[in-house]
Design a protein around this motif. Structure first.
Motif, PDB file in Angstrom:
ATOM      1  N   UNK A 122     -15.149  18.962  90.978  1.00 54.67           N
ATOM      2  CA  UNK A 122     -14.048  20.055  91.038  1.00 54.67           C
ATOM      3  C   UNK A 122     -12.852  19.133  89.918  1.00 54.67           C
ATOM      4  N   UNK A 123     -13.049  18.031  90.742  1.00 57.03           N
ATOM      5  CA  UNK A 123     -12.316  17.430  89.416  1.00 57.03           C
ATOM      6  C   UNK A 123     -12.453  17.603  87.775  1.00 57.03           C
ATOM      7  N   UNK A 124     -13.671  16.772  87.556  1.00 55.03           N
ATOM      8  CA  UNK A 124     -14.287  17.129  86.246  1.00 55.03           C
ATOM      9  C   UNK A 124     -14.319  18.073  85.615  1.00 55.03           C
ATOM     10  N   UNK A 125     -14.241  19.584  86.175  1.00 52.77           N
ATOM     11  CA  UNK A 125     -14.267  20.926  85.702  1.00 52.77           C
ATOM     12  C   UNK A 125     -12.051  20.973  86.007  1.00 52.77           C
ATOM     13  N   UNK A 131      -7.553  20.986  79.697  1.00 54.26           N
ATOM     14  CA  UNK A 131      -8.088  20.464  78.248  1.00 54.26           C
ATOM     15  C   UNK A 131      -8.510  21.906  77.157  1.00 54.26           C
ATOM     16  N   UNK A 132      -9.398  22.890  77.711  1.00 49.93           N
ATOM     17  CA  UNK A 132      -9.445  23.951  76.893  1.00 49.93           C
ATOM     18  C   UNK A 132      -8.641  24.849  77.430  1.00 49.93           C
ATOM     19  N   UNK A 133      -7.481  25.019  78.202  1.00 52.92           N
ATOM     20  CA  UNK A 133      -6.619  25.596  77.755  1.00 52.92           C
ATOM     21  C   UNK A 133      -5.213  25.816  77.346  1.00 52.92           C
ATOM     22  N   UNK A 134      -5.147  24.087  77.307  1.00 52.54           N
ATOM     23  CA  UNK A 134      -3.783  23.311  76.607  1.00 52.54           C
ATOM     24  C   UNK A 134      -4.217  23.264  75.067  1.00 52.54           C
ATOM     25  N   UNK A 135      -5.343  23.039  74.368  1.00 53.63           N
ATOM     26  CA  UNK A 135      -5.491  22.828  72.859  1.00 53.63           C
ATOM     27  C   UNK A 135      -6.263  24.600  72.628  1.00 53.63           C
ATOM     28  N   UNK A 136      -5.622  25.911  73.414  1.00 48.69           N
ATOM     29  CA  UNK A 136      -5.773  26.918  72.469  1.00 48.69           C
ATOM     30  C   UNK A 136      -4.455  27.475  71.560  1.00 48.69           C
ATOM     31  N   UNK A 137      -5.517  27.460  70.278  1.00 53.85           N
ATOM     32  CA  UNK A 137      -4.438  27.277  69.190  1.00 53.85           C
ATOM     33  C   UNK A 137      -3.270  29.064  69.484  1.00 53.85           C
ATOM     34  N   UNK A 138      -2.186  29.219  69.741  1.00 53.97           N
ATOM     35  CA  UNK A 138      -1.769  29.946  69.372  1.00 53.97           C
ATOM     36  C   UNK A 138      -1.069  30.858  70.760  1.00 53.97           C
TER      37      UNK A 138
END
Length: 222
Positions: A122-125, A131-138
């Motif tokens: 769960x922690x790895x997920x 990381x994906x959410x933070x990297x969304x541009x705009x």
């Protein structure tokens, strides 16, 4: 407050879809998400998506009679339906995907097994998803989706979601990373918002989305 699902395209008042109530009070997700943000997000932003979608569909002729199925038609019906139909659907799911701190439960055995198969734990997920959410541009969303029986993390711009593209997967968990979802409390600190959001994830709802809908190839109803 009870959650009202989307309604068929034959409402007496002429609207296609109805703004759902929040399934909790505005301040129920504090301190992770403040009451003012929740009120503005639901009563203004979500309400506007629903209103503009209803206005647009008075001229369009969608085949779908529910909000989940409308997503597959949204791109063909033009940008107004795409943007506001996505906004209406995404937010209807988003409210239910959250619960007060300590009330959201944990991933079910079946979901945890699927998570472990891809991310090890769960922690790895959570690390990969954050990381994906933070990297969304705009502006946009990060999603956990079911695709061909497995799990994937994906992101979409604006108010798009995976249901809009055939075969792209069925969302079962998502986070709104538009600034209106967090800016009053976190300003430009999106990573802090994402970190705190995990405390209010409603895993019971995600389990239901996974086991009763996505695994059966059914879009989660709004």
């Amino acid at each position: 407050m009870s959650f009202l699902s989307s309604v068929p395209c034959a409402m007496a008042d002429g609207d296609f879809y109805k703004l759902p109530d929040l399934p909790y009070d505005y301040g129920a997700l504090e301190p992770s998400i403040d009451a003012t943000t929740m009120q503005l997000h639901h009563d203004k932003h979500h309400a506007t998506y629903v209103k503009k979608l209803n206005d647009a569909l008075k001229e369009k002729k969608p085949r779908a009679t529910n909000l989940a199925d409308l997503q597959a038609e949204a791109m063909k019906l033009g940008s107004t339906v795409r943007n506001n139909g996505g906004g209406a659907y995404n937010h209807a799911l988003f409210w239910r995907m959250m619960a007060p701190v300590g009330k959201g439960g944990e991933p079910s055995e079946a979901l945890q097994k699927a998570i472990n198969a891809v991310w090890g734990s769960k922690e790895g997920f959570q690390e990969a998803f954050s990381k994906a959410a933070t990297a969304v541009f705009g502006s946009g969303w990060a999603w956990l989706i079911v695709k061909k029986g497995g799990l994937e993390i994906t992101t979409t711009p604006n108010q798009d979601n995976n249901l809009m593209i055939s075969g792209s997967g069925i969302p079962i968990l998502g986070i709104d990373v538009w600034e209106h979802a967090y800016y009053l409390k976190y300003n430009n600190r999106r990573p802090d918002y994402v970190k705190e959001w995990w405390k209010v994830v409603n895993w019971s709802e995600v389990n239901n989305n996974y086991e009763n809908y996505a695994l059966k190839g059914i879009p989660v109803p709004a």
